[in-house]
Design a protein around this motif. Structure first.
Motif, short mmCIF file in Angstrom:
data_model
loop_
_atom_site.label_atom_id
_atom_site.label_comp_id
_atom_site.label_asym_id
_atom_site.label_seq_id
_atom_site.Cartn_x
_atom_site.Cartn_y
_atom_site.Cartn_z
N LEU A 107 -4.06 -18.14 0.00
CA LEU A 107 -4.95 -19.46 0.33
C LEU A 107 -6.74 -18.06 0.59
N TRP A 108 -5.74 -17.82 1.99
CA TRP A 108 -7.47 -17.22 2.35
C TRP A 108 -8.62 -16.15 1.21
N PRO A 109 -9.66 -17.11 1.43
CA PRO A 109 -10.65 -16.64 1.01
C PRO A 109 -11.24 -14.73 0.86
N ALA A 110 -10.73 -14.41 0.54
CA ALA A 110 -10.95 -12.91 0.93
C ALA A 110 -12.01 -12.34 0.18
N THR A 111 -12.74 -12.03 0.42
CA THR A 111 -14.98 -11.82 -0.03
C THR A 111 -15.00 -10.37 0.13
N ALA A 112 -14.19 -8.98 1.44
CA ALA A 112 -15.12 -8.28 1.38
C ALA A 112 -13.99 -7.27 1.53
N PRO A 113 -13.78 -6.43 1.33
CA PRO A 113 -13.14 -5.34 1.49
C PRO A 113 -12.53 -5.73 2.74
N GLY A 114 -11.67 -5.43 3.22
CA GLY A 114 -10.65 -5.12 5.25
C GLY A 114 -10.23 -7.15 5.55
N GLY A 155 -2.86 -1.72 -1.13
CA GLY A 155 -3.71 -1.17 -0.07
C GLY A 155 -4.36 0.24 -0.43
N GLY A 156 -4.06 1.05 -1.60
CA GLY A 156 -4.11 2.58 -1.63
C GLY A 156 -5.99 2.24 -2.24
N VAL A 157 -6.06 1.24 -2.46
CA VAL A 157 -7.10 0.65 -3.71
C VAL A 157 -7.85 0.68 -2.33
N LEU A 158 -7.51 -0.27 -1.40
CA LEU A 158 -8.60 0.22 0.20
C LEU A 158 -9.01 1.31 0.76
N TYR A 159 -7.49 2.26 1.50
CA TYR A 159 -7.51 2.67 0.93
C TYR A 159 -8.34 4.14 0.23
N SER A 160 -8.23 3.82 -0.30
CA SER A 160 -9.31 5.26 -1.23
C SER A 160 -10.49 4.41 -1.30
N GLN A 161 -10.90 3.57 -0.50
CA GLN A 161 -12.09 3.30 -1.11
C GLN A 161 -12.53 2.90 -2.67
N ALA A 162 -11.67 2.16 -3.03
CA ALA A 162 -12.02 1.64 -4.38
C ALA A 162 -12.40 0.61 -4.81
N THR A 163 -12.69 -0.16 -3.92
CA THR A 163 -12.93 -1.36 -4.65
C THR A 163 -14.26 -1.47 -5.30
N VAL A 210 -7.26 -9.04 -12.47
CA VAL A 210 -6.47 -8.45 -11.70
C VAL A 210 -5.91 -9.11 -10.32
N VAL A 211 -4.45 -9.14 -9.61
CA VAL A 211 -3.98 -9.70 -9.15
C VAL A 211 -3.67 -8.68 -7.75
N VAL A 212 -3.19 -8.84 -6.11
CA VAL A 212 -3.04 -8.08 -5.75
C VAL A 212 -1.66 -8.37 -4.63
N SER A 213 -1.06 -7.66 -3.92
CA SER A 213 -0.16 -7.32 -3.14
C SER A 213 -1.11 -7.87 -1.89
N GLN A 214 -0.06 -8.27 -0.96
CA GLN A 214 -0.34 -8.10 0.02
C GLN A 214 -1.45 -6.89 0.91
N ALA A 215 -0.70 -6.13 0.81
CA ALA A 215 -2.18 -5.16 1.54
C ALA A 215 -2.65 -4.78 0.45
N GLY A 216 -3.18 -5.21 -0.77
CA GLY A 216 -3.90 -4.58 -1.61
C GLY A 216 -4.95 -6.32 -1.71
N LYS A 217 -4.81 -7.56 -0.88
CA LYS A 217 -5.83 -8.50 -0.93
C LYS A 217 -7.14 -8.28 -0.46
N SER A 218 -8.08 -8.43 -0.28
CA SER A 218 -9.25 -8.24 0.03
C SER A 218 -10.18 -7.10 -0.97
#
Length: 614
Positions: A428-435, A239-247, A261-269
């Protein structure tokens, strides 16, 4: 000393909050998106009157449940990537204590929210007042002391001038990327109404910006050496990647150096999952692709993640004896976890510095080829799991498939929190954009979903918010459905009814337990409850429909685009079916002795699985 203005303490709070600003996308905006309030005798005359005076500049919203409104505030801040947040005020007693669970959500997930519960009389003249908790051994204790354990900063205001330093300290915590989390200012009700000559400077406009610590030169050099020596590195994005706006920086790093790259729950998207090296979720609810690469990795580059047990498979996922960990995190506490080599820095700045230092270095081509192969295998399995069906009781995955086929993913946000759905959505949710994926899984708080959907929509009025929620969690807290209708904020709620706590029932079975007290049919009852969720949602003003198939669900979602208010889609589902591909063991302790053979067998498997823990 400068000019002063005479205000009550509550008025000082209101005037201060309205003057706190931030910059979002180059535009200066108020940092507080508003105040959620349920008034009682402990705050209506003080903070309530003060909020009325500034209602044109600092909007106040009325909810139906204190925990619900706090969840909405938390979701608003999370959906705003912690750039903006909200405050919540209640009376003393049960109103305040109802927010404590939500404070736990904010604390675990490191989300900023300002709690302003009323408190007892500082002068103690009318003690004990209505709803006051009395401690026979400590006269300073009140119910609000329960917030101490779940607040990043706590202060009880017993004199009006104390609010001067308390408000400044609160803002420092709320905006600090390291200390960020819930702040509780406990406002004694008599002090709320007391006046003081406050310095006018307290109410001057202040603009808050994100602090971005740079990496230490020695730590950076060591990190670069560590990455260059790795043969099978993998990035875990949190999630820190999203909060840092580092996508963008994350994607550029992956492109430049060929590291999966793999993602945690908070880091997905945090990365578009259509990217060939984006392998999706990792760990207990991980994809087969992510977990296959993670099992063999010799270097975890953990970026902005606290490495929760679901992410690491209770630290039994990583099988390579040569494994090393590089922790790129703004918090040294997280960077050092499990003997990690720390790179303490802002995620965005850290990724840029690492990439510059690595130059044209790339991970071995064999790793990229393996990742691509595993991803193709996973995508085939995921598409099969989400495929349409004529089954009378579809799976959670099939419902997710129906939702994602029926919406414009680029303009939508999928939201969830508790039960079996988070695991399926993580995969399964296809996350394509931050958030575009919003999951509260740090605390996995049942009841977050509906209120969270409301807060998320307030933060993203141009997006369609789809809340996926099970019947168990919906029954926990659904009152903000009515709030969304009242406020004219449309949220879409897909309610999956499997008649019980299906997720925990499956866990119970996996650990050798009998089917007991989870599904309604296995709980004590004289009569089986037949809850009409469609009628319930309609009674709160929502547009609701009960569908009997996946095809009907897809049509109903398509038809709902013309709806002018919150819409609820109810569908019966199977409590036992989950996506078999992917996933990993999770450490849930099994009784060492039992008269039941199923438990003894599960214990043997548990002991064997623990051997893989690092």
């Amino acid at each position: 000393m400068g000019k002063t203005i005479r205000l009550t303490m509550a008025q000082a709070v209101a005037h201060f909050l309205k003057k706190q600003m931030t910059v979002v996308d180059g535009k200066k905006v108020p940092i507080f998106g508003g105040v959620w309030a349920i008034f009682g005798h402990g705050n209506v005359a003080g903070i309530g009157e003060a909020l009325y005076q500034v209602r044109g500049e600092l909007p106040t919203y009325r909810a139906h449940n204190e925990q619900g409104m706090a969840h909405a505030a938390i979701a608003y801040a999370k959906a705003s990537f912690r750039q903006r947040f909200m405050a919540c005020t209640t009376s003393i007693g049960p109103g305040a204590l109802n927010m404590v669970t939500a404070a736990g959500v904010a604390h675990v997930n490191r989300i900023p929210v300002l709690f302003l519960p009323g408190d007892v009389f500082a002068n103690r003249a009318p003690d004990p007042v209505l709803q006051q908790i009395e401690d026979w051994g400590d006269g300073t204790v009140s119910a609000n002391d329960a917030f101490r354990a779940v607040s990043r900063y706590f202060d009880r205001i017993t004199r009006p001038e104390q609010i001067i330093t308390a408000l400044k300290r609160a803002m420092q915590v709320l905006t600090d990327p390291l200390d960020c989390g819930p702040v509780t200012l406990s406002l004694c009700q008599d002090v709320q109404a007391e006046a003081f000559d406050y310095p006018e400077s307290l109410f001057e406009e202040k603009v808050w910006t994100i602090r971005r610590p740079q990496p230490d030169a020695d730590e950076l050099a060591s990190a670069i050496t560590l990455i260059k020596s790795a043969e099978k590195p993998v990035i875990i994005s949190g999630g820190g990647v999203l909060y840092s706006q580092a996508t963008q920086e994350l994607e550029a790093f992956v492109e430049a150096h060929g590291i999966p790259v793999v993602v945690s729950q908070a880091g997905k998207s945090s990365i578009d999952e259509r990217h060939p090296l984006a392998l999706g979720s990792v760990g207990v609810t991980g994809t087969s692709a992510a977990n296959a690469i993670a099992e063999e990795t010799d270097l975890i580059i953990a970026v902005g993640t606290r490495c929760q047990d679901f992410t690491t498979g209770s630290w039994a996922l990583f099988k390579n004896d040569k494994l090393k960990i590089l922790g790129l995190n703004i918090a040294a506490y997280d960077a050092y976890k499990h003997d990690g080599q720390p790179l303490v820095a802002d995620a965005r700045e850290g990724l840029k510095a690492l990439s510059k230092g690595l130059g044209d270095w790339k991970a071995p081509a064999a790793l990229t080829e393996r990742a691509t192969k595993e991803k193709n295998v996973w995508m085939d399995a995921a598409n099969k799991a989400m495929a349409s069906t004529n089954a009378a009781l579809p799976s959670d995955a099939q419902v997710i498939g129906a939702v994602t086929r029926s919406i414009e993913l680029e303009k939508a946000i999928g939201l969830c929190a508790a039960g079996g759905l988070p695991g399926e959505m993580h995969k399964l949710w296809p996350a394509t954009a931050p958030g575009s994926y919003h999951m509260e899984y740090g605390f996995s708080c049942m009841g977050y979903e509906v209120a969270g959907g409301l807060g998320t929509k307030m933060a993203n009025p141009d997006k369609e918010v789809f809340v996926l929620v099970g019947d168990g969690s919906y029954m926990m807290l659904n009152s903000e459905l009515a709030t969304s209708v009242m406020m004219g904020i449309k949220v879409n709620v897909v309610l999956l009814d499997n008649r019980g706590y299906g997720c925990i029932n499956r866990l119970q079975m996996e650990t050798g337990g009998a089917n007991f007290n989870n599904l309604l049919k296995d709980s004590y009852h004289q009569v089986m409850p037949e809850i009409d969720f469609r009628a319930h949602a309609e009674s709160m003003g929502a547009i609701a429909v009960k569908v009997s198939s996946i095809a009907e669900l897809e049509r109903a979602i398509a038809d709902s685009k013309k709806n002018d208010r919150t819409s609820v889609f109810v569908i019966d589902t199977d409590p036992l079916i989950t996506t078999k591909a992917g996933g990993h063991w999770w450490d849930v302790a099994v009784p060492e002795v039992s008269p039941r053979e199923q438990v003894n067998k599960a214990r043997k498997n548990y002991v064997e699985a623990r051997k893989h823990q690092r």
